[in-house]
Motif scaffolding. Structure first.
Motif, PDB file in Angstrom:
ATOM      1  N   LEU A  59       0.835  -1.212   0.000  1.00 49.05           N
ATOM      2  CA  LEU A  59       0.000   0.000   0.000  1.00 49.05           C
ATOM      3  C   LEU A  59       0.865   1.255   0.000  1.00 49.05           C
ATOM      4  N   ILE A  78      -0.274  -4.513  -5.941  1.00 52.84           N
ATOM      5  CA  ILE A  78      -0.790  -5.100  -4.718  1.00 52.84           C
ATOM      6  C   ILE A  78      -0.786  -6.616  -4.902  1.00 52.84           C
TER       7      ILE A  78
ATOM      8  N   TYR B  99      -8.208  14.560  -7.201  1.00 48.66           N
ATOM      9  CA  TYR B  99      -7.168  13.566  -7.468  1.00 48.66           C
ATOM     10  C   TYR B  99      -5.971  14.101  -8.229  1.00 48.66           C
ATOM     11  N   ARG B 173     -10.262   3.869   1.868  1.00 51.02           N
ATOM     12  CA  ARG B 173      -9.472   3.979   0.655  1.00 51.02           C
ATOM     13  C   ARG B 173      -8.510   2.803   0.512  1.00 51.02           C
ATOM     14  N   GLU B 174      -7.880   2.460   1.647  1.00 53.95           N
ATOM     15  CA  GLU B 174      -6.911   1.371   1.610  1.00 53.95           C
ATOM     16  C   GLU B 174      -7.599   0.041   1.348  1.00 53.95           C
ATOM     17  N   LYS B 177      -8.119  -0.243  -2.189  1.00 52.82           N
ATOM     18  CA  LYS B 177      -6.878  -0.460  -2.926  1.00 52.82           C
ATOM     19  C   LYS B 177      -6.399  -1.900  -2.746  1.00 52.82           C
ATOM     20  N   ARG B 180      -8.143  -4.269  -4.746  1.00 53.81           N
ATOM     21  CA  ARG B 180      -7.955  -4.017  -6.185  1.00 53.81           C
ATOM     22  C   ARG B 180      -9.210  -3.555  -6.903  1.00 53.81           C
ATOM     23  N   TRP B 183     -11.355   1.493 -11.434  1.00 57.90           N
ATOM     24  CA  TRP B 183     -11.872   2.857 -11.417  1.00 57.90           C
ATOM     25  C   TRP B 183     -13.383   2.890 -11.251  1.00 57.90           C
ATOM     26  N   ARG B 186     -14.603   1.602  -7.825  1.00 57.73           N
ATOM     27  CA  ARG B 186     -14.290   2.582  -6.800  1.00 57.73           C
ATOM     28  C   ARG B 186     -15.321   3.702  -6.836  1.00 57.73           C
ATOM     29  N   GLU B 329      -3.272  -2.247 -16.480  1.00 51.86           N
ATOM     30  CA  GLU B 329      -2.581  -2.067 -15.207  1.00 51.86           C
ATOM     31  C   GLU B 329      -1.087  -1.837 -15.391  1.00 51.86           C
TER      32      GLU B 329
END
Lengths: 446, 584
Positions: A59, A78, B99, B173-174, B177, B180, B183, B186, B329
């Motif tokens: 992270l 990740i 962002y 947020r983490e 992330k 995975r 866009w 999220r 990615e």
């Protein structure tokens, strides 16, 4: 031991300031996570536990050094890991089922497949019947079960947990801990390793096969050892208590690497002087807490085992250690091998009335705390006996990270106002000299 | 815990509503919903035809009450289109600002300035540009009105969305992330839901503001040209011009009806639905409800639509983005994208520089007397705004506190006040003016009444909220210590409502400056009523097509508003946040 899944090679985290000065949060550290083990990461607050966890999961990028995933650099990707968060971090607008399905959607699982897998995992953590409930309808313990189900549904190679039980009450936490252990030991958990960050020493000794103890300022590994007690462990067994005691010793003896019990029994020299760090770091304790601690010790003939105290008060390291550190810093208490004992000053402080307590605290603070002495001298030197807080913040800025500066300043403010060394106006953000302070009776009068 | 959540496992597509009984009732609702949908479609089609029709500079506005539904539909459609535009702009602007740190440094201060510019001074420029763009179609004038409403609605929404995105908890947020999220996932699963409540409330405020501007811009004169759009605003103005009291009553009645319907059919359901986006840890006892939402949720037809069409569509969309995410990615940032970004930035810089030099050139063309007029005008309007705020506060503080402290009174007074507040002040201007003329008052003082009309409600609602927020134990303590009336006000009530009062005053002050443009200069029955003031200068300049003066007066007003915000309101806010917050 089999091959490491994650390997951190000399990872370091620091923040660069505008003047080129670096605030080091984590000193270069090597660490690896191998399959089949629960690793517990312990440390006082400010030792960078969470930062280290975030670097291991990919992270957050280390400032230098690198993290390898099966011998390959992560490069900002990740890997196949999950995190269980202290705050649960569930999406309140999604049902339990949708929360657990969300990571599967991200991995492109079809509707039917992800439905099946999510339901199975919800069943495993004991939540069936709650699939259509929203998180806010659930108790804290059940929310964290959803957190576990969401983390496990992607079958992570390493399951990371960031203080997963600290937001729960004692009984719920105990219940979840034992269920977690049961799932793990019975191999019902689709994960090959667990990495748990905690500030609860007993929790670490209860769960982990290997414990890593971090020190702070900057964060670094102080001790790394295996716990060779078979599961399930008895909290009252002497071996269990020996590990707990050992960890307390490690945590309270700042600059000394103590050997683990069983290797060379704790025979190391005591009474070594505290090494002065670059800048004295104030433990985040309140004067009221210190006074209460002194009174408590006075009731027990002035001396007690730390782990017994913590156990009785059911306080975590994060709550107890700052108070102990502050008492030691102010000369109210002394530490020997994980035992804490009051000094005559400490006893006097604990027994005095409010005004005398303040006077004793003031004397001790000015004698032992460099920052408060600096503030006192600066205010005396100024003609108007007042100065903006920025002056002291700038000094702290050179030694600590932004968040730590905040806490250091707040603590200094607390102590200084209590000791009537200065007063503070929160609107103009200025410290000014307290005229009344000169009339406070000196401790010698009593 | 709610019993309703103990349902059996939700199998694909079988929503929780399928447990509702009332099959026969549901068929009826289906029919009603279907009919309503059809009629909305028909009206839009009809309106679209007139929009694309030839440009008609002399639309006759009829005072016949039977025409009112059509006029209301026109006005509604304008608001709706402007709102959709605002929402789209909000999402893009907020997202980029949140962002892209480089863009953020420019976009957020810009938003602050744009918020302070009086929208109505955009009117002439926007109208002329749009009419020039579509010289032969009615759509030009329509677009002008819509753009104007858009500029009145969009800033606070964009700001709300931006600050929501910035305040998403780090853990959440983490989580996104580490699991995975791509866009799209999220955006739909946590950014938009997280921002939803702020967006809903700001949308309500924006649309209310939209009515205010719409009423003003449906009928206005620009030099020798007379722009008219069929709608509620023009109906009311025409009625007032003719002194037709009956038509005025009809117009105001329909206006209130439309606003109440909008509240029941759009805002209440949306608020009730948005309840699930609250970031609360435990379920609150007092949950907003909406009968209309229940009807929609009971409709079998809509459930079927959701299951057969919307769900599969969502699924395909999601999977599309998953695949795209996987394939992109590893890709490095594309070169052409970087260069396009730079090119856009460069063009923007050049455009701004050009506009600034042209504006300066225009401003140097003004003579001394015009500058003097601007300064005295600014002073006069400033005093008027001040007077409106003081008078507004003088009656709303005691009234608001009385309502806030008395739940019984609140139950009666609050809905009434809400209806009164929802009528856009600009719709009432012609009527109030008519009364003022009858009783012989001049616009110099009369315009204060007009300003008050639009702004007092902001103060009232905030004071009520503030009084309700004062903890009961503090009130009991003040009873216990036998506080005198003066002590009670000084030590408890005024400090307690202070943060709310400031919020109300800030909004009211911004609204009052904007309203001065329509309040200080008015045309009625071919006569122009005017007084000294910055708002009057702006209106007169646009009336006469004097763009140099228009630009100068707009800039002066923006400067005054920004300065007052910085010097007064920001400090008050800080004071409210540090000293007068009720926290434990």
């Amino acid at each position: 031991m089999s091959e490491a899944i994650i390997q951190a090679c000399a990872v370091e985290k620091y923040y660069s300031q505008a003047d080129g000065n670096r605030i080091e949060v984590i000193a270069p550290t090597d660490l690896s996570i191998s399959p089949g083990k629960i690793v517990g990461l312990l440390g006082p607050s400010g030792s960078g536990k969470s930062t280290l966890l975030r670097m291991l999961t990919g992270l957050s990028k280390p400032s230098s050094g690198q993290v390898l995933w099966h011998h390959k650099p992560m490069d900002g990707h990740i890997p196949n890991v999950s995190i269980v968060f202290q705050s649960f971090a569930l999406f309140p607008w999604l049902t339990v089922l949708e929360n657990v399905e969300a990571p599967l959607i991200a991995r492109g699982a079809g509707a039917i497949e992800r439905h099946k897998r999510a339901l199975k995992m919800i069943d495993t953590v004991g939540l069936d019947g709650f699939e259509t409930a929203y998180p806010k309808e659930l108790s804290g313990g059940m929310k964290q079960r959803v957190g576990f189900a969401r983390a496990l549904v992607v079958e992570p190679e390493v399951l990371f947990m960031d203080e997963p039980f600290s937001a729960l009450d004692v009984l719920t936490a105990e219940n979840l801990r034992s269920e977690l252990l049961e799932l793990w030991l019975n191999k019902k958990m689709p994960t090959t390793a667990i990495f748990i960050v905690t500030h609860n020493i007993e929790e670490a000794v209860l769960l982990a096969d290997r414990v890593i103890v971090l020190g702070r300022n900057p964060g670094r590994i102080r001790s790394d050892f295996e716990i060779d007690i078979p599961q399930y462990r008895d909290r009252k067994s002497p071996r269990f208590l020996a590990y707990v005691d050992y960890i307390y010793k490690t945590l309270t003896r700042p600059e000394q690497e103590a050997p683990a019990p069983g290797k060379t029994a704790g025979q190391s020299a005591n009474g070594q002087p505290r090494m002065r760090t670059k800048f004295q770091m104030l433990p985040h304790a309140r004067p009221g807490g210190i006074a209460g601690f002194m009174e408590l010790l006075a009731d027990r003939d002035g001396s007690e085992d730390l782990y017994k105290l913590a156990d009785e008060l059911s306080m975590d390291v994060d709550d107890l250690l700052p108070i102990v550190d502050a008492s030691v810093m102010l000369g109210f208490a002394e530490l020997h091998e994980g035992d804490v004992a009051t000094t005559p000053e400490g006893r006097a402080f604990g027994e005095a009335d409010i005004q005398t307590q303040k006077a004793i605290f003031r004397k001790a603070a000015l004698e032992h705390v460099a920052l408060l002495r600096l503030i006192e001298n600066t205010l005396h030197a100024k003609r108007d006996r007042a100065i903006g807080e920025e002056f002291f913040r700038d000094i702290l800025d050179e030694h600590f990270s932004a968040a730590e500066v905040e806490r250091q300043f707040e603590t200094a403010l607390n102590w200084g106002r209590y000791a009537e060394i200065f007063d503070y106006d929160s609107e103009s953000k200025r410290l000014f000299h307290n005229e009344e302070a000169d009339t406070v009776p000196s401790p010698g009068n009593h | 815990m709610a019993r309703g959540t103990w349902q059996p496992i939700q199998i694909l597509g079988k929503g929780p509503w399928s447990l509702l009984p009332a099959q026969t009732w549901s068929v009826l609702t289906d029919f009603v919903i279907f009919a309503a949908g059809l009629s909305v479609f028909y009206v839009i089609l009809l309106l679209g035809r007139t929009w694309l029709g030839p440009f008609n500079p002399h639309v006759e506005i009829s005072r016949d009450p039977t025409k009112l539904p059509m006029y209301a539909a026109y006005s509604l459609l304008r608001i709706a289109v402007a709102y959709v535009l605002s929402l789209a702009f909000t999402l893009v602007y907020g997202y980029v600002a949140a962002y892209n740190p480089k863009a953020e440094r420019i976009m957020i201060p810009l938003l602050d300035i744009l918020q302070s510019i009086p929208v109505l001074s955009f009117l002439p420029g926007v109208m002329l540009a749009m009419v020039a763009l579509f010289p032969h179609h009615q759509i030009g004038v329509e677009m002008g009105a819509i753009l104007l409403i858009f500029t009145g609605q969009v800033w606070n929404m964009a700001f709300s969305f931006y600050s929501s995105l910035k305040s998403i908890p780090r853990d959440m947020r983490e989580a996104a992330k580490i699991y995975r999220f791509n866009w799209y996932q999220r955006f739909t699963q946590f950014e938009l839901p997280y921002a939803a409540i702020g967006l809903v409330w700001n949308s309500m405020m924006s649309v209310a503001g939209g009515w205010f501007f719409l009423m003003a811009c449906e009928m206005f004169v620009l030099g020798s040209r007379d722009f008219r759009l069929p709608g509620l605003g023009s109906y009311l103005q025409t009625a007032a011009s003719a002194g037709d009291t009956q038509a005025i009553f009809w117009g105001v009645g329909v206006m209130i009806l439309v606003i109440v319907l909008l509240d029941q059919i759009v805002w209440r359901p949306v608020i009730a639905w948005a309840e699930k986006f609250k970031m609360e840890q435990v379920e609150s006892a007092d949950v907003p409800r909406s009968w209309f939402l229940n009807v929609i949720r009971g409709s079998r037809g809509l459930i079927r639509l959701r299951k057969r069409v919307i769900r599969p569509l969502q699924e395909r969309l999601t999977m599309h983005f998953v695949r795209q995410h996987d394939s992109t990615e590893d890709a490095p940032p594309v070169l052409w994208k970087v260069w396009t970004g730079r090119a856009i930035a460069a063009i923007a810089v050049v455009a701004v520089l050009y506009a600034v030099t042209r504006a300066i050139a225009m401003l140097t063309g003004l003579d001394g007397s015009e500058y003097r007029e601007l300064l005295t005008g600014a002073g006069a309007t400033f005093l008027r705004v001040l007077a409106a705020l003081v008078i507004g506060a003088a009656w709303t503080i005691p009234a608001g506190v009385a309502i806030g402290f008395n739940p019984k009174l609140a139950r009666v007074a609050q809905p009434l006040a809400q209806i009164a507040a929802s009528v856009p002040a600009t719709a009432l201007f012609p009527i109030v003016l008519l009364v003022l003329i009858r009783i012989g008052g001049g616009l110099g003082l009369g315009s204060i009444v007009l300003l008050l009309l639009g702004t007092q409600w902001y103060i009232l609602f905030n004071v009520i909220a503030g009084a309700m927020a004062i903890p009961t134990d503090l009130r009991e303590a003040s009873d216990l210590f036998k506080f005198t009336r003066a002590q009670r006000w000084r030590k408890l009530i005024l400090p307690g409502i202070f943060p709310y009062l400031i919020t109300g005053l800030v909004t009211a002050s911004g609204g009052a400056w904007n309203a001065s443009i329509v309040a200080e200069y008015f045309r009625l029955k071919d006569k122009t009523y005017t007084t000294v003031g910055l708002g009057a200068t702006i209106s007169r300049a646009s009336d006469a097509g004097n763009f140099d003066l228009l630009l100068a007066s707009t800039i002066v007003m923006a400067i005054v508003v920004v300065t007052v915000n910085r010097l007064v309101w920001r400090r008050m806010y800080r004071l409210a946040a540090t000293r007068y917050t009720l926290e434990t």
